[in-house]
Design a protein around this motif. Structure first.
Motif, PDB file in Angstrom:
ATOM      1  N   ILE A 225       6.985  40.522  19.116  1.00 55.97           N
ATOM      2  CA  ILE A 225       6.181  39.068  19.403  1.00 55.97           C
ATOM      3  C   ILE A 225       6.973  38.399  20.699  1.00 55.97           C
ATOM      4  O   ILE A 225       8.199  38.496  20.762  1.00 55.97           O
ATOM      5  N   HIS A 226       6.194  38.370  21.977  1.00 54.81           N
ATOM      6  CA  HIS A 226       6.854  37.718  23.203  1.00 54.81           C
ATOM      7  C   HIS A 226       6.122  36.389  23.211  1.00 54.81           C
ATOM      8  O   HIS A 226       4.872  36.219  22.988  1.00 54.81           O
ATOM      9  N   PHE A 233      11.000  37.412  21.509  1.00 56.90           N
ATOM     10  CA  PHE A 233      11.819  36.634  20.915  1.00 56.90           C
ATOM     11  C   PHE A 233      11.765  36.837  19.282  1.00 56.90           C
ATOM     12  O   PHE A 233      12.332  36.262  18.576  1.00 56.90           O
ATOM     13  N   PHE A 234      11.141  37.882  18.920  1.00 58.93           N
ATOM     14  CA  PHE A 234      11.005  38.589  17.558  1.00 58.93           C
ATOM     15  C   PHE A 234      10.585  39.985  17.573  1.00 58.93           C
ATOM     16  O   PHE A 234       9.741  40.354  18.331  1.00 58.93           O
ATOM     17  N   SER A 235      11.364  40.685  16.874  1.00 56.48           N
ATOM     18  CA  SER A 235      11.198  42.161  16.545  1.00 56.48           C
ATOM     19  C   SER A 235      11.329  42.493  15.336  1.00 56.48           C
ATOM     20  O   SER A 235      12.065  42.040  14.740  1.00 56.48           O
ATOM     21  N   ASP A 236      10.549  43.570  14.651  1.00 57.59           N
ATOM     22  CA  ASP A 236      10.736  43.961  13.340  1.00 57.59           C
ATOM     23  C   ASP A 236      10.654  45.424  13.541  1.00 57.59           C
ATOM     24  O   ASP A 236       9.288  46.100  13.630  1.00 57.59           O
ATOM     25  N   VAL A 272      -0.876  48.424  19.478  1.00 59.10           N
ATOM     26  CA  VAL A 272      -2.061  47.614  19.802  1.00 59.10           C
ATOM     27  C   VAL A 272      -1.262  46.394  20.048  1.00 59.10           C
ATOM     28  O   VAL A 272      -0.263  45.806  19.341  1.00 59.10           O
ATOM     29  N   GLN A 273      -2.212  45.524  20.776  1.00 63.33           N
ATOM     30  CA  GLN A 273      -1.337  44.507  21.316  1.00 63.33           C
ATOM     31  C   GLN A 273      -2.659  43.413  21.393  1.00 63.33           C
ATOM     32  O   GLN A 273      -3.588  43.791  21.964  1.00 63.33           O
ATOM     33  N   SER A 274      -2.118  41.705  21.205  1.00 67.19           N
ATOM     34  CA  SER A 274      -3.106  40.821  21.548  1.00 67.19           C
ATOM     35  C   SER A 274      -2.468  39.742  22.139  1.00 67.19           C
ATOM     36  O   SER A 274      -1.364  39.408  21.424  1.00 67.19           O
ATOM     37  N   VAL A 275      -3.303  38.640  22.316  1.00 62.31           N
ATOM     38  CA  VAL A 275      -2.420  37.544  23.225  1.00 62.31           C
ATOM     39  C   VAL A 275      -3.098  36.518  22.594  1.00 62.31           C
ATOM     40  O   VAL A 275      -4.579  36.327  22.426  1.00 62.31           O
ATOM     41  N   THR A 279      -1.378  29.770  21.206  1.00 66.09           N
ATOM     42  CA  THR A 279       0.088  29.724  21.509  1.00 66.09           C
ATOM     43  C   THR A 279       0.718  30.526  22.667  1.00 66.09           C
ATOM     44  O   THR A 279       1.821  30.644  23.056  1.00 66.09           O
ATOM     45  N   ARG A 280      -0.196  31.614  23.200  1.00 66.03           N
ATOM     46  CA  ARG A 280      -0.027  32.415  24.391  1.00 66.03           C
ATOM     47  C   ARG A 280       1.062  33.358  23.805  1.00 66.03           C
ATOM     48  O   ARG A 280       1.705  34.277  24.785  1.00 66.03           O
ATOM     49  N   PHE A 281       1.380  33.551  22.642  1.00 64.63           N
ATOM     50  CA  PHE A 281       1.980  34.563  22.020  1.00 64.63           C
ATOM     51  C   PHE A 281       1.447  35.912  22.158  1.00 64.63           C
ATOM     52  O   PHE A 281       0.346  36.056  21.882  1.00 64.63           O
TER      53      PHE A 281
END
Length: 513
Positions: A225-226, A233-236, A272-275, A279-281
């Motif tokens: 999560i960016h 600011f978060f990774s798993d 896969v990614q999405s914004v 929140t613009r995350f």
């Protein structure tokens, strides 16, 4: 010599050779295009499926963020908390009944809000020295250690928005989780706009792990999560392939691409990614594509079988056509072309009594049936659209909305949430006015009451950025102006335009007169 031999062949053999040659090439080309298109469709389908899955994950994350935001909003609107934050430094150290009531209300929020199960520590720190904390690890953390952190400094400089920190080593060595996600927000007086203190939440990483738990059937290799500034600011990385691949190095390559496939250590992975629009995350999910690899193998085998079957079928059909081609075939083709062009009136008449003649009669009946079905389809679609419009018009009952708001108001009153009760009361009165006759005339006093309700809602929304007042001048010897009749909602559009086009774009607060 070969041309002479070919010319001496019978028409049947010429047609057979020609059709065999013509059938083989299209069969090979069609099989190739079938494989390419099917593979692309399969990959696109898998990508879209995971995009939908990621949308669910992103929605869960947005809900978690929104719950954090709503909890801090509740602190803004709670009068007892505001009064504590406004005390002098000497009074802030006094633990009286008001302070006890605030602690009990915060405990109630921790018991009933789902987001609170992920809160490791909560701090409400006032500039007057007030220190209210809650959570299993809150009393093992020294708030003075948080002041020098980047997320704390950045949040202190903001205007009351939530500031998220990255995955941080827990400030207590004996905490349940090794890492926490800090969240900061200035405590701003919603009417005066002054900063009275700080709100700090230390969240457990489970707040984001829960967002995709149970949604991904195959265990993900990694999830990142960016924030809006594209900072991680978060990774798993809990998947089986996580220790083998440094996924973080691949993320810059994926910027601007919704999804793409990569191969690492003999396995296929989908990135896969999405914004989030709210929140613009930016959320990035990496998962193994074992099922896609299996479907590709099935697709390859199916393509080979389809190609072989197509060639055999075309060969057999070529033999049949070489024996039965003639004028009736061309007549049938012309009839089919006319039907394809939309001409259903002209029919074909064949003197043959065999299958070709029956086919011609069937084509005539088909043309008539298609014309009739098209008319029925147009009529059915028109009726369906009318039914859908009627269904949509009857789905929402305004009285149901008003009764629901009234129930929320009494629940807020019973729980002591005066700010929420006042907001719901204002919205309920506006809704009740909207439910009435739009052309109804009311007195200026009633119109001003509705306008005050609307302005109160906007004040809370813009956190004290709006000031509002009105002046009424009565003429001597004439009835009071407030008793004059005007159409309902005459003044509200003026105030709404002043807010949206005057106060909202400018920096700082504004006054509407």
């Amino acid at each position: 010599m070969r041309l002479v031999r070919l010319a001496s062949l019978s028409l049947k053999k010429k047609l057979l050779i020609a059709f065999m040659f013509i059938a083989f090439i299209p069969a090979a080309i069609n099989s190739m295009f079938y494989y390419i298109d099917s593979r692309r469709a399969l990959e696109a389908n898998v990508g879209e499926t995971y995009m939908i899955l990621l949308a669910h994950i992103l929605n869960n994350i947005e809900q978690q963020v929104e719950e954090v935001y709503q909890f801090t909003n509740w602190l803004y609107l709670e009068k007892d908390i505001v009064l504590l934050m406004e005390r002098s430094p000497e009074e802030a150290r006094r633990y009286d009944q008001q302070a006890i009531s605030v602690v009990e209300k915060i405990e109630s929020q921790f018991r009933f809000l789902p987001i609170m199960e992920h809160v490791s520590s909560f701090f409400l720190l006032g500039h007057n020295g007030l220190d209210i904390r809650y959570g299993p690890d809150s009393y093992r953390v020294d708030p003075s250690e948080l002041v020098n952190e980047d997320w704390f400094q950045k949040g202190s400089a903001s205007t009351g928005e939530l500031t998220w920190g990255g995955l941080t080593k827990h400030y207590s060595p004996r905490a349940t989780y090794e890492y926490v996600i800090p969240v900061y927000r200035n405590f701003v007086h919603i009417y005066r706009g002054s900063v009275l203190g700080s709100i700090v939440l230390l969240l457990n990483p489970t707040i984001f792990r829960q967002a995709y738990s149970g949604l991904v059937t195959e265990e993900p290799a990694a999830l990142f999560i960016h924030d809006a500034q594209d900072r991680l600011f978060f990774s798993d990385t809990t998947g089986p392939a996580a220790p083998e691949v440094n996924w973080a190095e691949l993320l810059p390559e994926s910027a601007g691409t919704p999804y793409f496939e990569i191969s690492q250590n003999g396995h296929s992975y989908l990135v896969v990614q999405s914004v989030s629009d709210r929140t613009r995350f930016r959320v990035t999910l990496i998962t193994r594509l074992n099922e896609l690899q299996r479907q590709r193998q099935v697709l390859t085998m199916t393509t080979v079988l389809v190609a072989a079957g197509t060639i055999l079928l075309c060969s057999a059909f070529s033999v049949f056509l070489s024996q039965n081609l003639g004028k009736p075939i061309w007549q049938l083709m012309e009839m089919v072309d006319r039907i394809a062009a939309g001409n259903f009136e002209q029919q074909i008449f064949l003197r043959h009594r065999d299958e070709i003649g029956a086919l011609g009669a069937s084509i005539n009946r088909m043309a008539q049936q298609i014309e009739r079905l098209m008319a029925e389809r147009v009529k059915a679609e028109q009726e369906m659209r009318e039914a859908e419009i009627k269904l949509l018009q009857s789905q929402i009952n305004p009285h149901f909305l008003y009764n629901t708001l009234n129930s929320i108001k009494w629940m807020a009153a019973l729980q002591g949430a005066d700010g929420i009760r006042e907001m719901v009361s204002c919205l309920g009165r506006l809704l009740r006015a909207v439910m009435g006759n739009v052309n109804e005339k009311i007195t200026i006093r009633e119109e001003l009451d509705l306008l005050n309700d609307y302005v109160h809602i906007q004040k809370v929304r813009y956190r004290g950025k709006i000031a509002f007042r009105y002046e009424i001048t009565d003429s001597a010897g004439k009835p009071p102006v407030e008793e004059c009749l005007i159409p309902k909602f005459t003044l509200q559009p003026l105030v709404e335009n002043a807010i949206f086009h005057g106060i909202e774009p400018k920096e700082g607060s504004g006054t509407i007169v």
